[in-house]
Design an enzyme around this catalytic site. Structure first.
Site, PDB file in Angstrom:
ATOM      1  N   GLY A 183      -5.422  -8.136  13.055  1.00 32.96           N
ATOM      2  CA  GLY A 183      -4.363  -8.071  14.048  1.00 32.96           C
ATOM      3  C   GLY A 183      -3.045  -7.558  13.513  1.00 32.96           C
ATOM      4  O   GLY A 183      -2.000  -7.787  14.101  1.00 32.96           O
ATOM      5  N   HIS A 238       0.941  12.018   1.362  1.00 35.24           N
ATOM      6  CA  HIS A 238       0.320  13.271   1.775  1.00 35.24           C
ATOM      7  C   HIS A 238       1.350  14.376   1.534  1.00 35.24           C
ATOM      8  O   HIS A 238       2.269  14.563   2.327  1.00 35.24           O
ATOM      9  CB  HIS A 238      -0.063  13.230   3.256  1.00 35.24           C
ATOM     10  CG  HIS A 238      -1.161  12.264   3.568  1.00 35.24           C
ATOM     11  ND1 HIS A 238      -2.451  12.456   3.131  1.00 35.24           N
ATOM     12  CD2 HIS A 238      -1.174  11.107   4.253  1.00 35.24           C
ATOM     13  CE1 HIS A 238      -3.216  11.451   3.550  1.00 35.24           C
ATOM     14  NE2 HIS A 238      -2.466  10.619   4.219  1.00 35.24           N
ATOM     15  N   HIS A 259      -3.075   7.463  -3.389  1.00 34.72           N
ATOM     16  CA  HIS A 259      -3.208   6.188  -2.694  1.00 34.72           C
ATOM     17  C   HIS A 259      -3.173   5.071  -3.722  1.00 34.72           C
ATOM     18  O   HIS A 259      -3.771   5.179  -4.790  1.00 34.72           O
ATOM     19  CB  HIS A 259      -4.537   6.151  -1.931  1.00 34.72           C
ATOM     20  CG  HIS A 259      -4.919   4.777  -1.463  1.00 34.72           C
ATOM     21  ND1 HIS A 259      -5.975   4.077  -2.009  1.00 34.72           N
ATOM     22  CD2 HIS A 259      -4.370   3.972  -0.525  1.00 34.72           C
ATOM     23  CE1 HIS A 259      -6.069   2.901  -1.405  1.00 34.72           C
ATOM     24  NE2 HIS A 259      -5.113   2.811  -0.506  1.00 34.72           N
ATOM     25  N   ARG A 311      -3.120  -6.165  -3.688  1.00 35.32           N
ATOM     26  CA  ARG A 311      -3.125  -7.250  -2.706  1.00 35.32           C
ATOM     27  C   ARG A 311      -3.552  -8.552  -3.364  1.00 35.32           C
ATOM     28  O   ARG A 311      -4.307  -8.566  -4.341  1.00 35.32           O
ATOM     29  CB  ARG A 311      -4.024  -6.907  -1.522  1.00 35.32           C
ATOM     30  CG  ARG A 311      -5.424  -6.547  -1.902  1.00 35.32           C
ATOM     31  CD  ARG A 311      -6.217  -5.978  -0.714  1.00 35.32           C
ATOM     32  NE  ARG A 311      -7.613  -5.765  -1.102  1.00 35.32           N
ATOM     33  CZ  ARG A 311      -8.072  -4.661  -1.693  1.00 35.32           C
ATOM     34  NH1 ARG A 311      -7.260  -3.650  -1.950  1.00 35.32           N
ATOM     35  NH2 ARG A 311      -9.342  -4.551  -2.038  1.00 35.32           N
ATOM     36  N   SER A 330       0.851  -1.188   0.000  1.00 29.05           N
ATOM     37  CA  SER A 330       0.000   0.000   0.000  1.00 29.05           C
ATOM     38  C   SER A 330       0.886   1.237   0.000  1.00 29.05           C
ATOM     39  O   SER A 330       1.964   1.258   0.592  1.00 29.05           O
ATOM     40  CB  SER A 330      -0.946   0.001   1.190  1.00 29.05           C
ATOM     41  OG  SER A 330      -0.221   0.081   2.378  1.00 29.05           O
ATOM     42  N   HIS A 376      -6.118   9.748 -15.372  1.00 29.41           N
ATOM     43  CA  HIS A 376      -7.080   8.750 -15.856  1.00 29.41           C
ATOM     44  C   HIS A 376      -6.634   8.127 -17.184  1.00 29.41           C
ATOM     45  O   HIS A 376      -6.848   6.938 -17.409  1.00 29.41           O
ATOM     46  CB  HIS A 376      -8.477   9.373 -15.960  1.00 29.41           C
ATOM     47  CG  HIS A 376      -9.181   9.381 -14.632  1.00 29.41           C
ATOM     48  ND1 HIS A 376      -9.844   8.288 -14.140  1.00 29.41           N
ATOM     49  CD2 HIS A 376      -9.272  10.341 -13.668  1.00 29.41           C
ATOM     50  CE1 HIS A 376     -10.339   8.569 -12.936  1.00 29.41           C
ATOM     51  NE2 HIS A 376     -10.003   9.815 -12.630  1.00 29.41           N
TER      52      HIS A 376
END
Lengths: 323, 323
Positions: free
Chosen positions: B263, B101, B111, B115, B97, B150
């Site tokens: 977790g 900023h 962003h 995954r 990821s 885009h």
């Protein structure tokens, strides 16, 4: 108190909460000379809201005192979770919420909420309950402040039952807890939901006692700490700690979820968020610092009634972090 | 590509994502001379994580490039919601990821996430899927930046199917949407979940094409805007818009919920939060201002491929706010 007919308690409770809103706003303005709450009014057939916000004060960087009263055809999902039997029942609702984000890092943030739900029924007596509480989130800990805050909360409850304070205090420690951090939001206070004493009159009297205890609990601490000297280090820690406040409100708080789901004004629901916040990756306090002392001494569930400034006894607490 | 045995794709995909992490960190450091990522390493039998964070850069106020690989006995609730048939199946997982900023309010926040999940089975072939995407959140809008972003996303997808871009683009508009604000988080890009093309090889090739497109999409915009003059007004608007980013991540994002429930290190999961954020009660942009133009022109789902700088066509979008 009027009779037990549809909406009657909502009106009485609402009137008390409006008076309490006036008292709290007047006291906050007196503590922050030259700064004033801005009031908005929103009124429809089903909903009346009177949010008041004080921004950029010298004492209160942001203070929000929000009164709301509403009727709706069904409870929102966040409230139904705990009371599935009330699906498809209309309800009346009134609440006051108070949030103070002080400018000085040595003044703790404060939160109070009082709310009343009533689900009328044509077949039986109406179902009703109160919810709410008050809690404190310091950045820098002072034992005398924590003891004063909890003794004051204890006094507000004691005439209504000897175990109420400890019950509400434990519920507060459990509720204002960030499981992903394994950390309480602050030093707690009182929290209750689905509250019904013997009857609605006595329950409402307890609610008034708690509501009236907010200012005597919080204002002396504000006045004692508002001129405490601070610099960039303390300001940075304040913004960092406010991150926990945001995480709790957006990740954990049923009240925020309830507000957003029930279609209340988003600006009112999210008005509780602090004015300026910082997240710093992997920040850890210096060993032996006041910032470390906050976590080690104050961010633990503790019996503050049995605590003096010289003696700090940490009692067990649910620390099952998921991380 | 190795054979279709337990964990094999996870290793190949993980190796690619680690290389991509290296490329992105190197490019960000080159764009922000003198500032460097700090790498942490976390390794257990079941989990390997290599978060890298650049803090207080001149160009990137905070940039996070997080690689993670894990095995677990069961999918967390946030992932099971979409795939209840996988309850009680162990799984392997790898992800990268990226969150940027920027310091300059004229550089958009970016962003990206890629995954891969694989749930091995002794009885049948393993279940697997890819998820991820990339999206942009500007504070101040530039048509040429949005069109470039885009078109670049379109180019990354087009060899793999003529409708993929528009499908992923629509999913991105739907996903990065704040229902309580009735507002998209930014100008979108690509978003996909549960993605399986004909076979895992071809799907992985598409994932590489999208991953490799992140830097060519974002860096030219960073370099073009990073020295744009700004003052306190633009900084204040940047902090205000970052509030929306926080609201989305903590209230709406399945990825954040997945991370906290599974977790993972809380500091890694919440590393995406902006360094400094502000909430201003009832703020509204001045009529005719650039701040108003962001909402009116850029925070609408729009066909950016069919848009030129002179012509802006707003297409319909899901604006069902709950407020």
């Amino acid at each position: 108190m009027t009779n037990d007919v549809r909406g009657s308690y909502v009106i009485d409770v609402g009137n008390y909460l409006k008076q309490l809103q006036d008292s709290i706003c007047a006291a906050f303005e007196a503590a922050d000379p030259g700064h004033h709450f801005r009031e908005d009014l929103f009124s429809t057939e089903m909903h009346f809201a009177r949010p008041r916000v004080l921004s950029d004060g010298a004492v209160f960087e942001k203070a929000v005192v929000n009164f709301s009263q509403a009727s709706a055809r069904q409870l929102p999902p966040a409230a139904l979770q705990l009371r599935p039997q009330l699906a498809d029942r209309s309800f009346d609702f009134t609440s006051l919420s108070v949030i103070a984000h002080p400018a000085n890092p040595f003044v703790p943030a404060a939160h109070a909420n009082l709310r009343f739900f009533e689900a009328p029924s044509e077949r039986s007596s109406p179902e009703w309950w109160f919810g709410g509480g008050l809690d404190l989130s310091p950045c820098y800990g002072f034992e005398e402040d924590a003891i004063h805050w909890h003794r004051n909360a204890y006094s507000a409850c004691k005439a209504f039952g000897s175990s109420l304070y400890s019950q509400f205090k434990r519920q507060c420690d459990d509720y204002f807890f960030l499981p992903h951090r394994g950390e309480p939001r602050g030093i707690g206070g009182l929290f209750f939901d689905n509250l019904q004493l013997d009857d609605v009159h006595r329950t409402f009297a307890l609610i008034r006692s708690i509501g009236n205890a907010f200012l005597p609990g919080y204002l002396p601490i504000v006045l004692r700490r508002k001129d405490h000297p601070f610099g960039p280090r303390e300001r940075a820690f304040q913004l960092y700690r406010r991150g926990r406040y945001v995480e709790f409100n957006l990740l954990c708080d049923r009240g925020t979820l309830f507000g957003l789901q029930s279609g209340r004004r988003v600006e009112s629901v999210l008005a509780a968020l602090p004015p300026v916040v910082a997240w710093t990756y992997q920040w850890h306090p210096d060993s032996g610092s006041e910032e470390e002392r906050l976590c080690q001494v104050f961010l633990k569930a503790k019996d503050w009634l049995a605590t003096t400034s010289d003696e700090v006894s940490v009692i067990g607490h649910n620390t099952n972090s998921i991380s």
